[in-house]
Scaffold this motif. Structure first.
Motif, PDB file in Angstrom:
ATOM      1  N   ALA A  15       0.839  -1.205   0.000  1.00 26.21           N
ATOM      2  CA  ALA A  15       0.000   0.000   0.000  1.00 26.21           C
ATOM      3  C   ALA A  15       0.874   1.255   0.000  1.00 26.21           C
ATOM      4  CB  ALA A  15      -0.929  -0.007   1.214  1.00 26.21           C
ATOM      5  N   ALA A  16       1.952   1.220   0.791  1.00 28.69           N
ATOM      6  CA  ALA A  16       2.854   2.371   0.841  1.00 28.69           C
ATOM      7  C   ALA A  16       3.532   2.575  -0.513  1.00 28.69           C
ATOM      8  CB  ALA A  16       3.905   2.173   1.935  1.00 28.69           C
ATOM      9  N   ALA A  22       2.011   7.060  -6.415  1.00 29.91           N
ATOM     10  CA  ALA A  22       0.965   8.042  -6.698  1.00 29.91           C
ATOM     11  C   ALA A  22       1.478   9.473  -6.525  1.00 29.91           C
ATOM     12  CB  ALA A  22      -0.246   7.801  -5.795  1.00 29.91           C
ATOM     13  N   ASN A  23       2.588   9.613  -5.798  1.00 30.25           N
ATOM     14  CA  ASN A  23       3.121  10.968  -5.584  1.00 30.25           C
ATOM     15  C   ASN A  23       4.255  11.306  -6.549  1.00 30.25           C
ATOM     16  OD1 ASN A  23       2.691  13.337  -4.078  1.00 30.25           O
ATOM     17  ND2 ASN A  23       4.552  12.979  -2.888  1.00 30.25           N
ATOM     18  N   ASP A 188      -3.630   3.336 -11.262  1.00 28.22           N
ATOM     19  CA  ASP A 188      -4.397   4.535 -11.656  1.00 28.22           C
ATOM     20  C   ASP A 188      -5.518   4.825 -10.676  1.00 28.22           C
ATOM     21  OD1 ASP A 188      -5.642   2.215 -12.503  1.00 28.22           O
ATOM     22  OD2 ASP A 188      -6.650   3.190 -14.190  1.00 28.22           O
ATOM     23  N   LYS A 189      -6.052   3.770 -10.055  1.00 27.04           N
ATOM     24  CA  LYS A 189      -7.103   4.004  -9.056  1.00 27.04           C
ATOM     25  C   LYS A 189      -6.516   4.634  -7.793  1.00 27.04           C
ATOM     26  CE  LYS A 189     -10.541   0.754 -10.548  1.00 27.04           C
ATOM     27  NZ  LYS A 189     -10.953  -0.654 -10.495  1.00 27.04           N
ATOM     28  N   VAL A 190      -5.326   4.158  -7.409  1.00 26.66           N
ATOM     29  CA  VAL A 190      -4.657   4.754  -6.238  1.00 26.66           C
ATOM     30  C   VAL A 190      -4.310   6.214  -6.537  1.00 26.66           C
ATOM     31  CG1 VAL A 190      -2.691   4.574  -4.660  1.00 26.66           C
ATOM     32  CG2 VAL A 190      -3.766   2.503  -5.538  1.00 26.66           C
ATOM     33  N   PHE A 244     -13.252   6.274  -1.086  1.00 28.29           N
ATOM     34  CA  PHE A 244     -12.588   4.979  -1.273  1.00 28.29           C
ATOM     35  C   PHE A 244     -13.549   4.014  -1.968  1.00 28.29           C
ATOM     36  CE2 PHE A 244      -9.050   2.251   0.295  1.00 28.29           C
ATOM     37  CZ  PHE A 244      -9.567   0.999   0.008  1.00 28.29           C
ATOM     38  N   GLU A 245     -14.782   4.001  -1.469  1.00 27.87           N
ATOM     39  CA  GLU A 245     -15.782   3.082  -2.016  1.00 27.87           C
ATOM     40  C   GLU A 245     -16.087   3.417  -3.474  1.00 27.87           C
ATOM     41  OE1 GLU A 245     -19.412   3.027   0.216  1.00 27.87           O
ATOM     42  OE2 GLU A 245     -20.016   1.075  -0.573  1.00 27.87           O
ATOM     43  N   LYS A 246     -16.155   4.726  -3.755  1.00 24.68           N
ATOM     44  CA  LYS A 246     -16.466   5.177  -5.110  1.00 24.68           C
ATOM     45  C   LYS A 246     -15.370   4.735  -6.088  1.00 24.68           C
ATOM     46  CE  LYS A 246     -16.794   9.654  -5.822  1.00 24.68           C
ATOM     47  NZ  LYS A 246     -17.091  10.996  -5.273  1.00 24.68           N
TER      48      LYS A 246
END
Lengths: 386, 308
Positions: A15-16, A22-23, A188-190, A244-246
């Motif tokens: 996750a990290a 993502a950054n 891309d979602k993250v 998050f859910e979206k």
């Protein structure tokens, strides 16, 4: 989405990693890491990822690991570290600094007993040292939750209304080394979930000084601002859950997870993986006609006081299970929640699984039997795990 | 700003308009750290600089929120983690292709003692940091206790009979990390100081500068005599001014005359040495040994001490 077989340690690091990537359009990712059982695998996994615009510093101590994160955040990067037990204790000074300087560092903690005498097994006592430091604390129940909490942790920590460290706790070995199917989203979602990190007070060109001397009323003001920001966390976390859910199509768990609590006369309150066992006991005892329920406290800091009070309302008996002890007082969860019950409710603290002992269903059944025999609250009681 | 002793080097318009260490700061008169910062200002020029300062006199000198004494973006860190925070900042600057130079300003406590593991590790990783240790040989901020930088014989508030142990040779320790650049600085030698600061700001990798920083409060000396004391320490050979490249090439920058008169003067002008009654004769053997070793390292074959 892809399902991967990951330990919670690897899940947190995965996750990290996704958050770090993502950054890449922001100011990058910086992490300071140092090994300690049982959180080592988290930093190992992170060190072995290829991440654009990122630097993981292999430092000489946990104290410096957080030091690197402080420097990284001060320069505007996304920051993460992982540790456990005495490593966290050694890091405490800088964890407090990261909090008081309002840096959005995410810390994955594999909860382990503090020593010496050395004990590598699960105990919540390490994270609880920092309960009053202005750090958001999640206690997780399974691998997916650890993964999701790290992602939500970045979003929450970096929210302008929040701006403070987030600690994601998983019990050592019980979770950290348990391998389970974990839903890992695409990059891309993250990217959509985590916009580039923006630390508004980062060091840039303007010559301002971070962390300089304050006089009492300034410290008062800053503490109260920090406190107020913490009190806003439950509402902001709900927004993040929706978001998050979206994006990912599933909802990370609520800050409080009641289980058959509505009509319960006896409520079992606990954190981490213990509630999973408690929920099974609830089912078993319900089958015998006993009105038992469970409450899982997932967000321990800030403590959702009003929401807990609503669950506690009308309960006859509340059994709090603490995998820790505040020496000279009693379990920390019990200390914090006992005043939220209705007057006259029997609130009993059960110290269980300290130092990593298994908490099995039969132990929780015994607690329920014990509290049902009581007419008044008593001193914290040790349930020996033999 | 108006230090005539600095030969006018810190009196340009640039210095007056944008000092790194602004007026109204709370440092004691005659503080070596103040002079170091003025010298640093001149060397920095137009380079973008960010400072990291651990808990020390420098953290007090920074002033109270929200005013800032420092004329560059600065972060105060915990006592032991200046080099770690600087590592993080240097990494972000590099990731973003920024030319920002990260400068740590730490005292002897944050370098020799509590920050030592952190400094050593950053040096071993060869982080892109300029680490300046302003060494006043004492925990000045807490009222003057011994550190491992306190010289033998000096009275401090917790060694009332004078410290028994010798000062740690931090420059040799740093050189043993084979860092690109390590040097000692005499604030009384302006051109040498300026050259070293400029070189260290330009170089990459871990650079370490060790400044003998007069502390009138801790040394029990006359504030106006600070730089004179440094000059005496250099002249007598007590404070060798040299630089080390890559931990290998040693270069002595200022030749002392090993004057016993200068050494006695240095000792007698500071009340911290009064109790132990140290004289040049007591210190000379150790100074000679140090210089013999240093001469060997510089590859010189002449005797350490010039006769006559």
């Amino acid at each position: 989405m892809s399902l991967e077989l990951l330990s919670a340690n690897h899940g947190a690091a995965m996750a990290a990693t996704l958050a770090a990537r993502a950054n890449r359009k922001g100011r990058g990712f910086v992490s300071g890491v140092y090994p300690i059982t049982p959180s080592t695998e988290c930093m190992e996994f992170l060190c072995n990822q290829k991440i654009e615009k990122s630097h993981v510093v292999r430092v000489e101590s946990e104290h410096s690991a957080m030091g690197v994160c402080i420097g990284g955040a001060a320069a505007g990067a996304r920051t993460f570290t992982a540790t456990s037990s005495n490593g966290l204790a050694y890091m405490v000074e800088n964890c407090i600094t990261a909090a008081t300087m309002r840096f959005p560092v995410v810390i994955a903690v594999a909860n382990r007993t503090l020593g010496p005498p050395w004990n590598i097994w699960a105990d919540h006592g390490d994270a609880l040292i920092l309960r009053d430091a202005g750090i958001i604390q999640f206690f997780c129940a399974d691998n997916q939750e650890v993964f999701d909490s790290v992602l939500c942790g970045f979003r929450l920590a970096e929210d302008k209304r929040v701006m403070m460290p987030v600690m994601v706790c998983m019990e050592g070995f019980i979770l950290s080394h348990r391998t389970a199917q974990t839903d890992v989203p695409e990059q891309d979602k993250v990217d959509a979930f985590l916009p580039p990190t923006d630390v508004p007070h980062r060091l840039a060109q303007i010559p301002h000084t971070l962390g300089q001397i304050e006089v009492p009323h300034q410290t008062e003001m800053h503490r109260m601002q920090h406190h107020a920001a913490m009190l806003d966390v439950p509402a902001i976390y709900r927004e993040i859950q929706d978001e998050f859910e979206k994006i990912f199509g599933r909802r990370p768990p609520d800050m409080l997870v009641p289980y058959k609590a509505d009509d319960a006369e006896t409520l079992i309150v606990s954190m981490g993986t213990i509630p999973i066992t408690a929920e099974r006991v609830v089912d078993d005892l319900r089958a015998q006609g006993k009105k038992v329920g469970s409450l899982r406290v997932r967000l321990f800091r800030p403590l959702p006081v009003e929401a807990i009070g609503r669950v506690f309302a009308g309960k006859k008996r509340i059994a709090v299970i603490d995998r820790n002890i505040g020496l000279g007082m009693g379990g920390v969860l019990w200390q914090d929640t006992r005043a939220l019950a209705d007057p006259g409710t029997v609130v009993q603290d059960y110290l269980a699984g300290m130092g990593g002992g298994d908490i099995r269903p039969e132990h929780i059944v015994k607690m329920v039997e014990d509290i049902e025999a009581r007419t008044a609250s008593g001193a914290p009681k040790l349930m020996e795990m033999v | 700003m108006n230090e005539p002793i600095l030969g006018g080097l810190c009196q340009s318009e640039l210095d007056r308009d944008e000092p790194i260490f602004r007026k109204g700061n709370t440092n004691c008169g005659g503080c070596g750290m103040s002079i170091t910062l003025q010298m640093l200002r001149r060397a920095v020029g137009d380079r973008p600089v960010q400072m990291v300062i651990p808990a020390c006199c420098g953290a007090v000198a920074g002033g109270t929120f929200p005013q800032a004494t420092f004329g560059v973006p600065t972060i105060m860190t915990t006592f032991a983690s200046a080099a770690a925070a600087a590592s993080g900042m240097a990494a972000v600057a590099r990731l973003n292709n920024e030319k920002t130079r990260i400068v740590v300003l730490a005292g002897d406590g944050g370098t020799f003692d509590i920050g030592f593991a952190c400094v050593s590790a950053a040096a071993e990783r060869n982080e892109d940091i300029l680490f300046i240790c302003y060494d006043n040989e004492i925990y000045g901020n807490t009222g003057g206790q011994r550190s491992s930088a306190t010289p033998q014989g000096a009275v401090t508030s917790n060694t009332l009979e004078g410290k028994l142990e010798q000062k740690k040779d931090i420059l040799a320790v740093m050189a043993a990390h084979r860092i690109p650049y390590a040097a000692s600085i005499s604030l009384a030698h302006v051109e040498d100081t300026h050259r070293k600061l400029t070189y260290a700001l330009e170089a990459t990798g871990f650079r370490f500068l060790h400044v003998l920083s007069p502390c009138p409060t801790g040394w029990k000396s006359e504030p106006a005599l600070g730089l004179e004391l440094v000059r005496l320490a250099v002249r007598s050979g007590l404070w060798p001014v040299y630089e080390i490249f890559d931990g290998k090439r040693h270069l002595v920058n200022i030749e002392p005359d090993f004057s016993d008169e200068a050494l006695n003067m240095y000792l007698s002008l500071q009340r911290r040495f009064q109790k132990s009654g140290l004289s040049a004769a007591d210190l000379r053997p150790a100074i000679d040994r140090y210089w013999q070793n240093l001469r060997a390292l510089t590859g010189r074959i002449v005797p350490a001490r010039r006769e006559g």
